[in-house]
Enzyme design. Structure first.
Site, mmCIF file in Angstrom:
data_model
loop_
_atom_site.group_PDB
_atom_site.id
_atom_site.type_symbol
_atom_site.label_atom_id
_atom_site.label_comp_id
_atom_site.label_asym_id
_atom_site.label_seq_id
_atom_site.Cartn_x
_atom_site.Cartn_y
_atom_site.Cartn_z
ATOM 1 N N ASP A 1 0.815 -1.215 0.000
ATOM 2 C CA ASP A 1 0.000 0.000 0.000
ATOM 3 C C ASP A 1 0.852 1.269 0.000
ATOM 4 O O ASP A 1 1.360 1.678 1.042
ATOM 5 C CB ASP A 1 -0.920 -0.025 1.222
ATOM 6 C CG ASP A 1 -1.928 1.106 1.199
ATOM 7 O OD1 ASP A 1 -2.099 1.725 0.130
ATOM 8 O OD2 ASP A 1 -2.538 1.373 2.241
ATOM 9 N N ASP B 1 -1.644 5.082 -5.803
ATOM 10 C CA ASP B 1 -1.989 4.247 -4.657
ATOM 11 C C ASP B 1 -2.116 2.776 -5.052
ATOM 12 O O ASP B 1 -3.066 2.395 -5.730
ATOM 13 C CB ASP B 1 -3.303 4.753 -4.049
ATOM 14 C CG ASP B 1 -3.674 4.022 -2.779
ATOM 15 O OD1 ASP B 1 -2.879 3.193 -2.312
ATOM 16 O OD2 ASP B 1 -4.773 4.281 -2.254
#
Ligand SMILES: *[C@@H]1O[C@H](CO)[C@@H](O)[C@H](O)[C@H]1NC(C)=O
Ligand SMILES: *[C@@H]1O[C@H](CO)[C@@H](O)[C@H](O)[C@H]1NC(C)=O
Ligand SMILES: *[C@@H]1O[C@H](CO)[C@@H](O)[C@H](O)[C@H]1NC(C)=O
Ligand SMILES: *[C@@H]1O[C@H](CO)[C@@H](O)[C@H](O)[C@H]1NC(C)=O
Length: 430
Positions: free
Chosen positions: A90, A309
């Site tokens: 992440d 992201d």
């Protein structure tokens, strides 16, 4: 493109709208909280992790699609002896955390179902007096009773969809391979030993198969920062690849073998975790769209901007830009190919035959152009039905996100030393 299994579909449904009344996208992006200023982070980090200089390190990364997840999983070896754990990669958050199990004799537990910290000789809790504890964002995201310095440093980390992980901040040794194929141990990696996780991102299908999150954001507690490397790179393989292609998260300088394009990484002091890039031009099927530059900008309150992201599956664009892009796509898709909307996707086409999907190009600051194939922004949502996998940011104060589907097949180099993002559309095979 192979049809999506219904499991993936389920995860995407949940990824999009946990409940009809709450249409926020589900994503593992850090909830925007006041965190420590960037500079004090780096200073603390420098003293904590001084002298940690090694050759490049690698961690295998695979798509979570076989588990029904829209995430990419890193297999990290943690503890002594090492336990291999599956973590969601992440770039939209900082903290590394693992689901921890307090079992004493864990032989009846499934391996990789949690981190068995009592089976590791290198595990230790971080205490409130330790400088590592001050790396965490202030309360309520961390909790220390400062009249009892020996009390453990607790963390509570909240993601964008209000999913929460809570537990004890701890340190461990991670074992990775160096670029020359040897094993290297990196001691003293601070991470959250999680005893509570709740919320759709951390309990829904998107998380199935994973036991934690590998935060790769720009903050001091992220894996990239703690491994003492200012640069890391990854290539997310196409999730439809069968058998799944394994690629690597590489920590350390990247020696390019292929030409790369670069765009500056922009810092938003109000959200220092995120890697922002600046979109300047958008074209659909070669025709450029008129979108005011201010639509893409980070405003004085820290809202807006575009974030890279890896922890979010789909892409989200701020409303004014999304409307124009959607309209351009609609114009380019033949009427007879359109099919009714599926779930929350605005544009769906009948792709059972040969259908040529319109192409999207993003012109980024510095002149770099990102031109992914349509499979990075059209998703087979039902057999023979492909939908535009870009949606609008549901909140007026939100920001745009280029999610992991959009990033497939690109090698990305996050060069923090020179504050730039390099990319090359070469596929992940090499
Ligand atoms: C752990 O549990 C297993 C099965 O319950 C048992 O066979 C084993 O002897 C136990 N080990 C220890 C160290 O207690
Ligand atoms: C902190 O610890 C002290 C001493 O044990 C205790 O009296 C106090 O209530 C604690 N404060 C909080 C907020 O837990
Ligand atoms: C590390 O390198 C060894 C030897 O080259 C290899 O067998 C092993 O699969 C590698 N492990 C990972 C996790 O990449
Ligand atoms: C897509 O088109 C084919 C024929 O070209 C048709 O048989 C099929 O029913 C259509 N699918 C949908 C979902 O409209």
């Amino acid at each position: 493109m192979a049809p999506l299994s219904h499991l993936i579909l389920l995860s995407l449904v949940l990824t999009l709208a946990p409940t009809p009344s709450k249409p926020e996208p589900l994503k593992l992006t850090l909830f925007r909280t006041p965190s420590l200023p960037h500079h004090s982070d780096s200073l603390l980090l420098a003293s904590l992790f001084r002298g940690r200089r090694h050759p490049g390190l690698s961690v295998p990364v695979v798509s979570g699609a076989p588990f029904g997840s829209g995430q990419y999983f890193a297999h990290l070896r943690v503890g002594s002896p090492p336990q291999t754990l599956t973590l969601v990669t992440d770039t939209g958050s900082d903290l590394i955390w693992l689901k921890c199990s307090p079992c004493r004799n864990c032989s009846h537990h499934k391996p990789n179902s949690a981190f068995f910290f009592r089976h590791s000789a290198s595990f230790s809790l971080v205490h409130c007096y330790s400088s590592a504890c001050s790396l965490l964002p202030p309360p309520p995201h961390s909790h220390c009773n400062h009249t009892r310095l020996h009390s453990p440093c607790r963390y509570k980390y909240t993601y964008g969809d209000s999913s929460v992980s809570e537990g004890f901040f701890s340190t461990e040794t991670a074992t990775m391979n160096t670029s020359s194929g040897r094993e290297a141990q990196v001691p003293g990696i601070a991470f959250g030993c999680g005893f509570e996780a709740s919320g759709p991102s951390l309990s829904g299908p998107s998380f199935s198969g994973a036991v934690g999150v590998l935060g790769l954001g720009r903050g001091a507690v992220s894996f990239a920062s703690q491994a003492g490397r200012s640069t890391f790179s990854y290539c997310l393989a196409d999730y439809t690849d069968a058998p799944p292609l394994s690629s690597y998260l590489l920590l350390g300088p990247h020696e390019p073998t292929k030409p790369m394009s670069f765009t500056p990484i922009i810092t938003n002091p109000l959200a220092p975790t995120f890697y922002y890039v600046a979109i300047e031009k958008v074209s659909v099927q070669g025709r450029s769209l008129e979108i005011e530059p201010s639509v893409w900008a980070v405003d004085s309150e820290g809202n807006g901007g575009t974030v890279i992201d890896s922890g979010t599956t789909l892409s989200f664009l701020v409303e004014p830009a999304y409307r124009k892009i959607l309209a351009a796509f609609e114009e380019r898709v033949g009427k007879k190919e359109r099919v009714p909307k599926v779930q929350s996707f605005d544009l769906c086409v009948n792709a059972s035959g040969e259908v040529k999907l319109p192409t999207l190009k993003l012109g980024l600051k510095g002149g770099a152009v990102m031109a992914p194939p349509p499979s990075n922004y059209f998703l087979e949502v039902e057999p023979g039905v492909k939908c535009l996998a870009i949606q609008s940011v549901p909140r007026a104060d939100g920001f745009s996100i280029l999610g992991n589907l959009f990033q497939q097949g690109f090698l990305f180099v996050f060069d923090n030393e020179r504050s730039r993002l390099g990319f090359s559309q070469t596929g992940c095979a090499s």
